[in-house]
Design an enzyme around this catalytic site. Sequence first.
Site, PDB file in Angstrom:
ATOM      1  CG  ASN A   1      -6.488  -0.639   1.859  1.00 37.57           C
ATOM      2  OD1 ASN A   1      -5.860  -0.264   0.865  1.00 37.57           O
ATOM      3  ND2 ASN A   1      -5.906  -1.115   2.937  1.00 37.57           N
TER       4      ASN A   1
ATOM      5  CG  HIS B   1      -2.987   3.585   2.648  1.00 37.07           C
ATOM      6  ND1 HIS B   1      -3.632   3.215   1.487  1.00 37.07           N
ATOM      7  CD2 HIS B   1      -2.867   2.450   3.393  1.00 37.07           C
ATOM      8  CE1 HIS B   1      -3.897   1.920   1.531  1.00 37.07           C
ATOM      9  NE2 HIS B   1      -3.446   1.434   2.672  1.00 37.07           N
TER      10      HIS B   1
ATOM     11  CB  CYS C   1      -0.949   0.014   1.188  1.00 38.56           C
ATOM     12  SG  CYS C   1      -2.043  -1.411   1.229  1.00 38.56           S
TER      13      CYS C   1
HETATM   14  C1  LIG Z   1      -9.455  -4.690  10.836  1.00 40.82           C
HETATM   15  C2  LIG Z   1      -9.970  -3.669  11.809  1.00 40.82           C
HETATM   16  C3  LIG Z   1     -10.985  -2.767  11.143  1.00 40.82           C
HETATM   17  C4  LIG Z   1     -10.652  -4.366  12.984  1.00 40.82           C
HETATM   18  O1  LIG Z   1     -11.131  -3.419  13.882  1.00 40.82           O
HETATM   19  P1  LIG Z   1     -10.931  -3.635  15.450  1.00 40.82           P
HETATM   20  O2  LIG Z   1     -11.580  -2.523  16.126  1.00 40.82           O
HETATM   21  O3  LIG Z   1      -9.462  -3.844  15.665  1.00 40.82           O
HETATM   22  O4  LIG Z   1     -11.739  -4.942  15.663  1.00 40.82           O
HETATM   23  P2  LIG Z   1     -11.256  -6.244  16.438  1.00 40.82           P
HETATM   24  O5  LIG Z   1     -10.167  -6.912  15.686  1.00 40.82           O
HETATM   25  O6  LIG Z   1     -11.011  -5.830  17.834  1.00 40.82           O
HETATM   26  O7  LIG Z   1     -12.537  -7.132  16.326  1.00 40.82           O
HETATM   27  C5  LIG Z   1     -13.672  -6.847  17.095  1.00 40.82           C
HETATM   28  C6  LIG Z   1     -14.721  -7.884  16.873  1.00 40.82           C
HETATM   29  O8  LIG Z   1     -15.300  -7.701  15.580  1.00 40.82           O
HETATM   30  C7  LIG Z   1     -15.375  -8.943  14.902  1.00 40.82           C
HETATM   31  N1  LIG Z   1     -15.287  -8.726  13.470  1.00 40.82           N
HETATM   32  C8  LIG Z   1     -14.180  -8.753  12.700  1.00 40.82           C
HETATM   33  N2  LIG Z   1     -14.525  -8.488  11.436  1.00 40.82           N
HETATM   34  C9  LIG Z   1     -15.851  -8.279  11.400  1.00 40.82           C
HETATM   35  C10 LIG Z   1     -16.770  -7.967  10.384  1.00 40.82           C
HETATM   36  N3  LIG Z   1     -16.392  -7.785   9.116  1.00 40.82           N
HETATM   37  N4  LIG Z   1     -18.068  -7.814  10.712  1.00 40.82           N
HETATM   38  C11 LIG Z   1     -18.481  -7.978  11.982  1.00 40.82           C
HETATM   39  N5  LIG Z   1     -17.655  -8.279  12.994  1.00 40.82           N
HETATM   40  C12 LIG Z   1     -16.357  -8.447  12.710  1.00 40.82           C
HETATM   41  C13 LIG Z   1     -14.230  -9.738  15.461  1.00 40.82           C
HETATM   42  O9  LIG Z   1     -14.482 -11.112  15.319  1.00 40.82           O
HETATM   43  C14 LIG Z   1     -14.222  -9.313  16.906  1.00 40.82           C
HETATM   44  O10 LIG Z   1     -15.160 -10.055  17.594  1.00 40.82           O
HETATM   45  P3  LIG Z   1     -14.871 -10.624  19.077  1.00 40.82           P
HETATM   46  O11 LIG Z   1     -14.630  -9.400  19.912  1.00 40.82           O
HETATM   47  O12 LIG Z   1     -16.112 -11.362  19.406  1.00 40.82           O
HETATM   48  O13 LIG Z   1     -13.655 -11.464  18.921  1.00 40.82           O
HETATM   49  C15 LIG Z   1      -8.814  -2.814  12.395  1.00 40.82           C
HETATM   50  O14 LIG Z   1      -7.994  -3.612  13.205  1.00 40.82           O
HETATM   51  C16 LIG Z   1      -7.969  -2.189  11.321  1.00 40.82           C
HETATM   52  O15 LIG Z   1      -8.428  -1.367  10.566  1.00 40.82           O
HETATM   53  N6  LIG Z   1      -6.672  -2.509  11.285  1.00 40.82           N
HETATM   54  C17 LIG Z   1      -5.773  -1.956  10.331  1.00 40.82           C
HETATM   55  C18 LIG Z   1      -6.016  -2.595   9.014  1.00 40.82           C
HETATM   56  C19 LIG Z   1      -5.418  -1.834   7.901  1.00 40.82           C
HETATM   57  O16 LIG Z   1      -5.433  -0.647   7.856  1.00 40.82           O
HETATM   58  N7  LIG Z   1      -4.880  -2.556   6.966  1.00 40.82           N
HETATM   59  C20 LIG Z   1      -4.359  -1.955   5.793  1.00 40.82           C
HETATM   60  C21 LIG Z   1      -3.033  -2.439   5.491  1.00 40.82           C
HETATM   61  S1  LIG Z   1      -2.395  -1.553   4.146  1.00 40.82           S
END
Ligand SMILES: CC(C)(COP(=O)(O)OP(=O)(O)OC[C@H]1O[C@@H](n2cnc3c(N)ncnc32)[C@H](O)[C@@H]1OP(=O)(O)O)[C@@H](O)C(=O)NCCC(=O)NCCS
Length: 313
Positions: A268, A238, A112
């Site tokens: 993204n 980004h 990215c």
């Molecule tokens: C992926 C992301 C959105 C997850 O958000 P978060 O607030 O960290 O969420 P968590 O990982 O704590 O997950 C919370 C809960 O949501 C659930 N969950 C995950 N994906 C889900 C979805 N698509 N829909 C519903 N629930 C979902 C998980 O299972 C978890 O449940 P649990 O608490 O029962 O285990 C976040 O971590 C993120 O944006 N990370 C950076 C990713 C990024 O920018 N990548 C780009 C790379 S270039």
Amino acid sequence: MNAGILGVGKYTPERILTNFDLEKMMDTSDEWIKTRTGIEERRIARDDEYTHDMAYEAAKNAIENAGLTPEDIDLIIVATVTQEANFPSVGNIIQDRLGARHAAAMDLEAACSGFTYGIVTGAQFIQTGAYKHVVVVGADKLSKITDWDDRSTAVLFGDGAGAVVLGPVSEDKGLLSFVLGSDGSGGKYLNLKEENDKLYMNGREVFRFAVRKMGDASLEVLEKAGLQKEDLDLLIPHQANIRIMEASRERLDLPEEKMIKTVQKYGNTSASSIALALVDAVQEGRVKDGDNLLLVGFGGGLTWGALVLRWGK
Ligand SMILES: CC(C)(COP(=O)(O)OP(=O)(O)OC[C@H]1O[C@@H](n2cnc3c(N)ncnc32)[C@H](O)[C@@H]1OP(=O)(O)O)[C@@H](O)C(=O)NCCC(=O)NCCS
């Protein structure tokens, strides 16, 4: 010789996949996706529409927008991680399709962060006087490597391509400073799984890294350009997650209207994310002559890249 942007172009697939469509495909909700990421919909390429098809359209549009022809181009750099084959490169494929007879071509992989790496790389050839016109494309078909059984990543990504033509500009315009970085020890948090060639991500670790690095790199590149926070006209981060973008904006003390936001409509799009945001900003008339732009990205590798550009020729 200073290197600046002479033209911009983009391509986004026609098919729109909304959060409501995803609700029918997996256990997720529009509410979850919107509040955690800011994404409402994304574009998904057809099965027979490849990264090189999108890259070709974006490059063609950028060359036209610059008022040039493909024969004027000296070098094509394509930032991507979703080429159909390791070689020939996407750069080679589009060089031929464009009829850019005098151009060298190559691909560049920095996930990215690829578009920022591409601009900085292309600018070196202009600054040394070796080349006059360099096309830099950010293009990715993330839907191809998305693990549709993993709801924690499947909802995040989209497909698209954006491109710029770099060329010589006047002394006070163009690329003013840059920062590029790599921390390969974090490769384990975001990569292509060997067993199925699908994307794996540890969202929390990547989130932590992104918030820290986007802010640090932005402040560093601003200082290198000899500018203050208040000199900035536009932040083009980004487009991975609105919460990460907002953290960067806050580190720079910028008001909301100074940040370009396309994450809601494209998701993204990996190497094309910053490119698409820049092209939309230009096409919507939000970029004015003399404006100071800060482009900043992070991604798999782990990698990061930031640059300050003064708009205009
Ligand atoms: C992926 C992301 C959105 C997850 O958000 P978060 O607030 O960290 O969420 P968590 O990982 O704590 O997950 C919370 C809960 O949501 C659930 N969950 C995950 N994906 C889900 C979805 N698509 N829909 C519903 N629930 C979902 C998980 O299972 C978890 O449940 P649990 O608490 O029962 O285990 C976040 O971590 C993120 O944006 N990370 C950076 C990713 C990024 O920018 N990548 C780009 C790379 S270039």
